[in-house]
Motif scaffolding. Structure first.
Motif, PDB file in Angstrom:
ATOM      1  N   ARG A   1      18.785 -20.353 -26.424  1.00  0.00           N
ATOM      2  CA  ARG A   1      18.759 -21.821 -26.392  1.00  0.00           C
ATOM      3  C   ARG A   1      17.426 -22.400 -26.834  1.00  0.00           C
ATOM      4  O   ARG A   1      17.259 -23.606 -26.902  1.00  0.00           O
ATOM      5  CB  ARG A   1      19.077 -22.317 -24.973  1.00  0.00           C
ATOM      6  CG  ARG A   1      20.481 -21.948 -24.597  1.00  0.00           C
ATOM      7  CD  ARG A   1      21.012 -22.733 -23.411  1.00  0.00           C
ATOM      8  NE  ARG A   1      22.081 -21.954 -22.804  1.00  0.00           N
ATOM      9  CZ  ARG A   1      22.085 -21.547 -21.546  1.00  0.00           C
ATOM     10  NH1 ARG A   1      21.096 -21.884 -20.750  1.00  0.00           N
ATOM     11  NH2 ARG A   1      23.065 -20.826 -21.084  1.00  0.00           N
TER      12      ARG A   1
ATOM     13  N   THR B   1      14.386 -22.829 -29.775  1.00  0.00           N
ATOM     14  CA  THR B   1      14.273 -22.818 -31.231  1.00  0.00           C
ATOM     15  C   THR B   1      13.190 -21.834 -31.652  1.00  0.00           C
ATOM     16  O   THR B   1      12.451 -21.313 -30.816  1.00  0.00           O
ATOM     17  CB  THR B   1      13.890 -24.200 -31.748  1.00  0.00           C
ATOM     18  OG1 THR B   1      12.565 -24.503 -31.247  1.00  0.00           O
ATOM     19  CG2 THR B   1      14.856 -25.265 -31.287  1.00  0.00           C
TER      20      THR B   1
ATOM     21  N   GLU C   1      10.585 -22.647 -33.188  1.00  0.00           N
ATOM     22  CA  GLU C   1       9.334 -23.328 -32.833  1.00  0.00           C
ATOM     23  C   GLU C   1       8.968 -23.040 -31.375  1.00  0.00           C
ATOM     24  O   GLU C   1       7.818 -22.773 -31.040  1.00  0.00           O
ATOM     25  CB  GLU C   1       9.527 -24.837 -33.050  1.00  0.00           C
ATOM     26  CG  GLU C   1       8.261 -25.645 -32.914  1.00  0.00           C
ATOM     27  CD  GLU C   1       7.242 -25.293 -33.972  1.00  0.00           C
ATOM     28  OE1 GLU C   1       7.562 -25.413 -35.170  1.00  0.00           O
ATOM     29  OE2 GLU C   1       6.129 -24.871 -33.590  1.00  0.00           O
ATOM     30  N   ASP C   2       9.975 -23.049 -30.482  1.00  0.00           N
ATOM     31  CA  ASP C   2       9.719 -22.739 -29.068  1.00  0.00           C
ATOM     32  C   ASP C   2       9.158 -21.332 -28.922  1.00  0.00           C
ATOM     33  O   ASP C   2       8.213 -21.099 -28.168  1.00  0.00           O
ATOM     34  CB  ASP C   2      11.018 -22.835 -28.256  1.00  0.00           C
ATOM     35  CG  ASP C   2      11.499 -24.259 -28.116  1.00  0.00           C
ATOM     36  OD1 ASP C   2      12.727 -24.462 -28.038  1.00  0.00           O
ATOM     37  OD2 ASP C   2      10.640 -25.170 -28.092  1.00  0.00           O
TER      38      ASP C   2
ATOM     39  N   GLY D   1      13.510 -25.694 -36.282  1.00  0.00           N
ATOM     40  CA  GLY D   1      13.968 -26.588 -35.223  1.00  0.00           C
ATOM     41  C   GLY D   1      15.366 -26.299 -34.725  1.00  0.00           C
ATOM     42  O   GLY D   1      15.898 -27.013 -33.881  1.00  0.00           O
ATOM     43  N   GLN D   2      15.961 -25.231 -35.212  1.00  0.00           N
ATOM     44  CA  GLN D   2      17.345 -24.919 -34.838  1.00  0.00           C
ATOM     45  C   GLN D   2      17.354 -23.905 -33.715  1.00  0.00           C
ATOM     46  O   GLN D   2      16.503 -23.026 -33.660  1.00  0.00           O
ATOM     47  CB  GLN D   2      18.021 -24.305 -36.052  1.00  0.00           C
ATOM     48  CG  GLN D   2      19.455 -24.702 -36.238  1.00  0.00           C
ATOM     49  CD  GLN D   2      19.963 -24.146 -37.551  1.00  0.00           C
ATOM     50  OE1 GLN D   2      19.474 -24.512 -38.607  1.00  0.00           O
ATOM     51  NE2 GLN D   2      20.906 -23.247 -37.475  1.00  0.00           N
ATOM     52  N   LYS D   3      18.356 -23.987 -32.828  1.00  0.00           N
ATOM     53  CA  LYS D   3      18.432 -23.020 -31.742  1.00  0.00           C
ATOM     54  C   LYS D   3      18.700 -21.622 -32.294  1.00  0.00           C
ATOM     55  O   LYS D   3      19.504 -21.442 -33.211  1.00  0.00           O
ATOM     56  CB  LYS D   3      19.554 -23.393 -30.774  1.00  0.00           C
ATOM     57  CG  LYS D   3      19.237 -24.639 -30.026  1.00  0.00           C
ATOM     58  CD  LYS D   3      20.094 -24.784 -28.777  1.00  0.00           C
ATOM     59  CE  LYS D   3      19.866 -26.193 -28.260  1.00  0.00           C
ATOM     60  NZ  LYS D   3      20.302 -26.564 -27.050  1.00  0.00           N
ATOM     61  N   VAL D   4      18.046 -20.645 -31.721  1.00  0.00           N
ATOM     62  CA  VAL D   4      18.139 -19.279 -32.223  1.00  0.00           C
ATOM     63  C   VAL D   4      19.572 -18.773 -32.200  1.00  0.00           C
ATOM     64  O   VAL D   4      19.991 -17.996 -33.064  1.00  0.00           O
ATOM     65  CB  VAL D   4      17.219 -18.354 -31.393  1.00  0.00           C
ATOM     66  CG1 VAL D   4      17.516 -16.904 -31.640  1.00  0.00           C
ATOM     67  CG2 VAL D   4      15.772 -18.662 -31.712  1.00  0.00           C
TER      68      VAL D   4
ATOM     69  N   ARG E   1      17.685 -14.104 -37.512  1.00  0.00           N
ATOM     70  CA  ARG E   1      17.138 -13.753 -36.193  1.00  0.00           C
ATOM     71  C   ARG E   1      16.218 -12.547 -36.318  1.00  0.00           C
ATOM     72  O   ARG E   1      15.145 -12.502 -35.712  1.00  0.00           O
ATOM     73  CB  ARG E   1      18.258 -13.437 -35.212  1.00  0.00           C
ATOM     74  CG  ARG E   1      18.800 -14.640 -34.484  1.00  0.00           C
ATOM     75  CD  ARG E   1      19.405 -14.222 -33.160  1.00  0.00           C
ATOM     76  NE  ARG E   1      20.594 -13.421 -33.352  1.00  0.00           N
ATOM     77  CZ  ARG E   1      21.818 -13.912 -33.488  1.00  0.00           C
ATOM     78  NH1 ARG E   1      22.006 -15.203 -33.430  1.00  0.00           N
ATOM     79  NH2 ARG E   1      22.839 -13.122 -33.668  1.00  0.00           N
TER      80      ARG E   1
END
Lengths: 332, 130, 302
Positions: free
Chosen positions: C94, C96, C98-99, C128-131, C139
């Motif tokens: 959940r 990204t 970036e996170d 910026g997209q969720k993994v 991935r």
């Protein structure tokens, strides 16, 4: 680590904050009403010197509201299941532990930060809910003096903080041992409920030896003052025998606001049960029977709150110690 | 600049393929004196080959006197492999093409032509050593 | 190639037992610094176990292991030196990209987020997209970029290219080899795809039946082995002088894969060099059932 903990749990925090806000609004609004109701009733009964019966005549709040407040007893359990259970379990289950535990922080530091913040949040939430409920209940407490009784005891004061800490610690430990989120949540729910019941029902009455008072059936009894906890009640015979003393329930006679189970009372008096408490009472007195109650006096309320909170905090600490050992020593 | 193509299925080891491709480029005139070879990093990025493989190839070429590393700048061509001047290849290529046309008209397929070439080379080698 | 004085990895008798199963038995290996080592073996041979032991994610039940000169542990100094990429590419679904870069920046003392970002931009991986919504290849590239951004000295990768298409595989291995070319990095990479490994790796660890069968530079290992093809006859002399790895016998012919103990003198046998794939299959075939070999000899009598 603080950043990571916040980032991982912020949705849960927002949700809980919203729920707390709703509860706060409900209790603050109704609580103020109830308080002003109580104080005006007090003022008017003082004028007519009839305050003694206020407890029976004044009804504060509504049934749904009372149910809502009673329902806050599950808050610690919810915190434990939803905040504690997944904390370690989800990382192990999804394998993200292999990512998180290989960044530049040791597992010890990771665990300290995660557990520390979550326990702090649990204590804060438990305390906030309990604070609201205690404040809201103060008119009721003054009126009915029920707050030492099981039920009310569990949702007021400081014990909810202890319950919350224990529940979350239990959830975290279950997750670390079981390594799967849903089973850990289920185990947390089960064990927490069981332990609360066992400690609340069986252990609590023995924290300090209950006091005993006996009364003659011939005079109105001198019931203990304030919010005392009636642990058990019954009758005692002329030679000290105690036929059928039990805490609640069963057929009995209400005497001085206390329920006395009849059990094996002398047959001579049993026939007089329906002739009114006065005649029944005189018969019992003539036979040498007295009423007896075991109780915890009101003055011990905070001592009991402290003891029970202490027990749950110690249990929480033990569980955290177990978690630390398991997380640091076991394979990731 | 030269780019390398590595055939994973060839029996020739990768480093030798690089050496051979550099030598061939020098013979054909694709690479000339003073040209810069791609850096190890560039070759690796393009082919996913082990850096040591490229290093080994460049060291072999250096040992043969064909290239020279200059600190901080790269590896540069300083010599040509021994053999006929570049023009020879194009001349021989033309006469070979002529021969191949004749062989095809005579009915030989590619496999027979290759077989014939191998036998001829072997016979010539034996003749030289005899 | 000059051999390094310091080995990036050195193990001795390393074992890992679970209650009844031995996942790894008496593994003794050594990987010099700067190598890209191929960890090859059939499923269940112990590859993942070995990598987890080297990363400190699991504790050995026997033997010694030294990674970058120290015993694998949980202290920040050790963790900063290694990078590990598990087979299932464990990232927070959940979060990204970036996170994840943020997590890395906050938790690692040595962190090169800029090069990771440049790399991801070059591969057009959205930050910026969720993994969870990225493709398998994206991935894997993200996970590799995150692992490399730690600037580790040793990289342990467990089947990182298994789910990638050929182009993504090539890009992944190129990225890896480039990082090694920059210097100061050793890689151990487990995979089934021998062709990829042959191109990118220069060192080999071969596991079969939870034991180390081979460990060494690929060139050296290949030079030590030979394939002998000859008429079917008594091979005891050869087996006595050399180590027989794998033999295929038909009615008229015998093919032997041997590890040389000296020069091969029997003129009846035609000797040829062995390629990496053939070598790997030979060692893995040792521990497989013999039935498949017979199936290839259609029409021949046994």
């Amino acid at each position: 680590m603080t950043w990571l903990v916040w980032r991982q749990h912020r949705n849960q925090a927002y949700f809980a904050a919203a729920a707390l806000a709703l509860l706060a609004v409900a209790l603050l609004v109704t609580g103020r009403d109830m308080a002003s109701q109580y104080h005006s009733a007090l003022a008017s009964c003082a004028a007519s010197h009839s305050c003694g019966n206020l407890g029976d005549s004044l009804i504060l709040g509504s049934t749904p509201l009372t149910l809502l407040v009673g329902f806050t007893v599950v808050v610690p359990c919810l915190l434990g299941v939803f905040w504690g259970g997944p904390l370690v379990a989800r990382e192990l289950e999804t394998g993200t532990s292999q990512f998180a535990w290989l960044q530049g922080v040791s597992r010890r530091r990771w665990l300290t930060a995660q557990v520390g913040w979550v326990l702090l949040a649990a204590a804060a939430w438990g305390g906030a809910v309990s604070g609201l409920v205690t404040w809201w209940s103060s008119p009721q407490n003054a009126l009915k003096h029920q707050n030492f009784q099981p039920g009310q005891f569990d949702i007021q004061g400081i014990v909810p903080i202890g319950y919350a800490l224990f529940a979350v610690a239990l959830g975290i430990a279950a997750g670390a041992l079981i390594r799967r989120t849903l089973p850990a949540m289920a185990v947390t729910l089960g064990v927490f409920t069981l332990l609360r019941l066992v400690i609340g029902q069986d252990f609590r009455s023995h924290y300090l030896t209950p006091l005993t008072s006996t009364f003659s059936f011939l005079h109105p009894p001198a019931v203990p003052k304030g919010s005392y906890w009636l642990v058990s009640s019954g009758v005692v015979g002329p030679h000290g025998q105690v036929p059928g003393v039990s805490s609640h329930g069963g057929p009995g006679i209400s005497f001085g606001g206390v329920h006395l189970p009849i059990g094996h009372l002398p047959s001579a008096c049993q026939a007089l049960v329906f002739q009114g408490p006065a005649r029944f009472g005189s018969c019992l007195a003539a036979q040498g029977y007295r009423a007896v109650i075991n109780y915890q006096p009101a003055g011990r309320y905070w001592a009991f709150q402290g003891i029970e909170t202490g027990i749950f905090v110690l249990l929480a600490a033990a569980l955290i110690a177990v978690t630390a050992i398991v997380v640091i020593r076991r394979d990731a | 600049m030269i780019s390398f193509r590595l055939d994973g299925r060839s029996v020739v080891p990768p480093y030798l393929q690089i050496v051979q491709q550099v030598r061939q480029a020098l013979r054909m005139g694709v690479l000339d004196l003073g040209d810069k070879l791609p850096t190890v990093r560039e070759v690796v990025a393009a082919t996913a080959v082990n850096p040591n493989t490229v290093l080994k190839a460049y060291r072999d070429l250096e040992r043969d006197g064909l290239v020279e590393p200059r600190a901080g700048q790269g590896t540069f061509v300083v010599g040509r492999p021994a053999g006929p001047p570049p023009g020879t290849h194009s001349r021989l290529a033309r006469s070979l093409a002529h021969w191949v046309r004749g062989a095809r008209e005579a009915g030989l397929d590619d496999e027979s032509i290759e077989s014939l070439l191998r036998i001829t080379l072997r016979a010539a080698a034996e003749e030289e050593t005899a | 190639m000059a051999s390094s004085a310091q080995a990036a990895i050195r193990t001795s008798g390393l074992s890992k037992r679970y209650r009844k199963v031995t996942a790894l038995s008496e593994a003794t290996i050594s990987v010099p610094e700067g190598r890209i080592s191929a960890l090859i073996g059939p499923n269940g041979a112990g590859k993942t176990t070995l990598l987890r032991l080297l990363a400190g994610l699991a504790r050995p039940t026997g033997g010694d292991v030294a990674v970058l000169g120290a015993r694998p542990g949980q202290d920040p100094a050790f963790l900063a030196g290694i990078g590990f990429l598990a087979q299932e590419i464990p990232l927070y679904q959940r979060f990204t990209a970036e996170d994840h870069l943020g997590i890395g920046a906050h938790l690692n003392s040595r962190w090169d987020g800029d090069s990771a970002r440049r790399r991801l931009d070059g591969l057009s991986i959205p930050l910026g997209q969720k993994v969870g919504t990225l493709s398998g290849g994206q991935r894997a590239q993200l996970a590799l970029a995150l692992t490399l951004a730690k600037r580790p000295r040793l990289l342990l990768l467990d089947e990182p290219v298994a789910a990638l298409d050929p182009l993504a595989r090539r890009q992944f291995l190129a990225h890896l080899a480039e990082a090694v070319a920059d210097g100061g990095l050793t890689v151990v990479l487990s995979s089934h795809l021998v062709a990829d490994l042959e191109r990118t790796c220069d060192h080999l660890i071969l596991l079969a039946a939870s034991q180390v069968q081979l460990c060494g530079d690929i060139d050296t290992v290949l030079a030590e082995h030979q394939v002998l093809v000859g008429p079917r006859k008594d091979t005891t002399a050869i087996e006595r002088d050399h180590t027989l790895v794998h033999a295929v016998r038909t009615a008229r012919q015998v093919t032997l894969l041997i590890r040389r103990g000296g020069p091969v003198v029997d003129p009846a046998f035609e000797a040829s060099d062995v390629g990496l794939e053939e070598l790997v299959l030979g060692y893995m075939g040792q521990h497989a059932s013999p039935a498949p070999a017979r199936l290839t000899m259609i029409g021949e009598e046994q």
